[in-house]
Design a protein around this motif. Structure first.
Motif: not given
Length: 376
Positions: A302-320
């Motif tokens: 849940t913690e990972f998913i929410r962080f990815f959803l906050m910044f999904y427009k900014d960077k690829p997922i491995d960098l996030l």
């Protein structure tokens, strides 16, 4: 005259003695035969008794086994009944948990706030849960070639039966192309009948309305915007898959649809995770490439998913993922070296890598990638 009488008496006595002797011999023979018959009867009785004893012991053993099985069945049915009652009682709670998990999407995507229940389309699935590992694979249509069959064959054939029983492989079709959806379903139902029947292999489809309008529209012709849109959608594909897999298993392993696994990869993962003495680890890397082979505790997803959803427009997922480590673990004013040293304890790398990237035709239209894990 007297001599004749004596001779007659003597003859009579001899005859009587001979007759008595014959009688005695006859009686002795008869008695002997009776004794022999008696002994035979005793032996037959003894054998019958032994057979009866053995049969009684077998019957007793069979009866004990039947009673044990009956008691087991009673306990099992009682346990199932309790579970069914509990399941009926908790059905609403479980549905609410699943619903609430996907309800988080409405916070990040306003266009979903008018939608009722948000949940992917389960194409193939038997609601398998309470396993140790969920393996997630997100797939989209490539221009001319698919590696998915090779990937699934590698993953499934290199599991033992017990490992297969304690896991679920989830293929998420994140593509609105109906022909591709049908081709994937047909391939899996034909090639992996056993896994489909047991529930160890599931196929879900992500509805197009999950995605924001910017990802559903294809009006831009600029390559930079197309690449950005592709990377953005890929992050959401992973997030939707994680949300679905989270309640099924203790651990979640992220994979891609164009990889192969090493022999005994699953055994090595299980043994390695069990060997980790601390529970403070953030994730384990079983491949150094991108987002391939990353293992998470489901409770942390849940913690990972929410962080990815906050910044999904900014960077690829491995960098996030690296950014999240930075935010979580690096203290203000701390030197980069000290932070990096701490990160080694929570970002654990397994060597050699257990997964290799084999796809050359990228899911990003019109491009090729010759990306290899040098530690494989």
């Amino acid at each position: 005259m007297r001599a004749k009488l004596v001779n007659w008496l003597t003859s009579l006595l001899v005859v009587m003695l001979f007759s008595f002797f014959c009688f005695c011999i006859s009686r002795m023979t008869q008695t002997r035969n009776q004794l022999i018959n008696c002994r035979n009867h005793i032996l037959e009785f003894k054998e019958s008794f032994l057979r009866l004893k053995n049969k009684t012991e077998r019957n007793s053993q069979e009866l004990t086994e039947v009673l044990s099985k009956l008691n087991y069945d009673i306990r099992r049915r009682k346990h199932v009944s309790i579970n069914l009652v509990g399941k009926n009682v908790n059905t609403l709670d479980k549905n609410e948990i699943v619903s609430n998990t996907f309800e988080d999407l409405k916070f990040f995507f306003p266009h979903l706030r008018k939608v009722g229940r948000i949940y992917p389309d389960v194409i193939i699935g038997k609601e398998k849960a309470d396993v140790s590992f969920a393996l997630g694979i997100s797939t989209v249509k490539r221009q001319t070639h698919s590696y998915l069959k090779q990937t699934l064959t590698s993953l499934i054939t290199r599991m033992t039966p017990s490992e297969e029983k304690d896991s679920v492989v989830i293929v998420s079709i994140a593509d609105s192309n109906e022909d591709y959806l049908k081709s994937v379903v047909d391939m899996i139902t034909q090639k992996f009948k056993k896994q489909v029947k047991s529930g160890s292999l599931e196929v879900i489809s992500i509805p197009a309305f999950f995605y924001p309008d910017m990802l559903r529209a294809n009006q831009s012709t600029e390559d930079s915007q197309k690449l950005e849109r592709w990377q953005t959608k890929q992050i959401l594909d992973f997030c939707f898959l994680m949300l679905y897999a989270q309640p099924k298993a203790m651990y979640y392993l992220q994979l891609e649809d164009d990889i192969i696994a090493k022999k005994m990869y699953f055994t090595k993962i299980t043994d390695f995770v069990r060997s980790i003495t601390s529970n403070n680890w953030f994730y384990v890397e079983f491949s150094v490439l991108g987002f391939i082979g990353k293992l998470f505790k489901s409770e942390d997803l849940t913690e990972f998913i929410r962080f990815f959803l906050m910044f999904y427009k900014d960077k690829p997922i491995d960098l996030l993922l690296l950014d999240l480590l930075q935010v979580k673990m690096c203290h203000t004013g701390e030197t980069p070296d000290k932070c990096a040293e701490r990160n080694k304890q929570i970002r654990i790398r397994y060597k050699p890598s257990l997964f290799q990237h084999v796809g050359t035709q990228s899911s990003y239209l019109g491009t090729e990638r010759y990306l290899k894990d040098i530690y494989y």
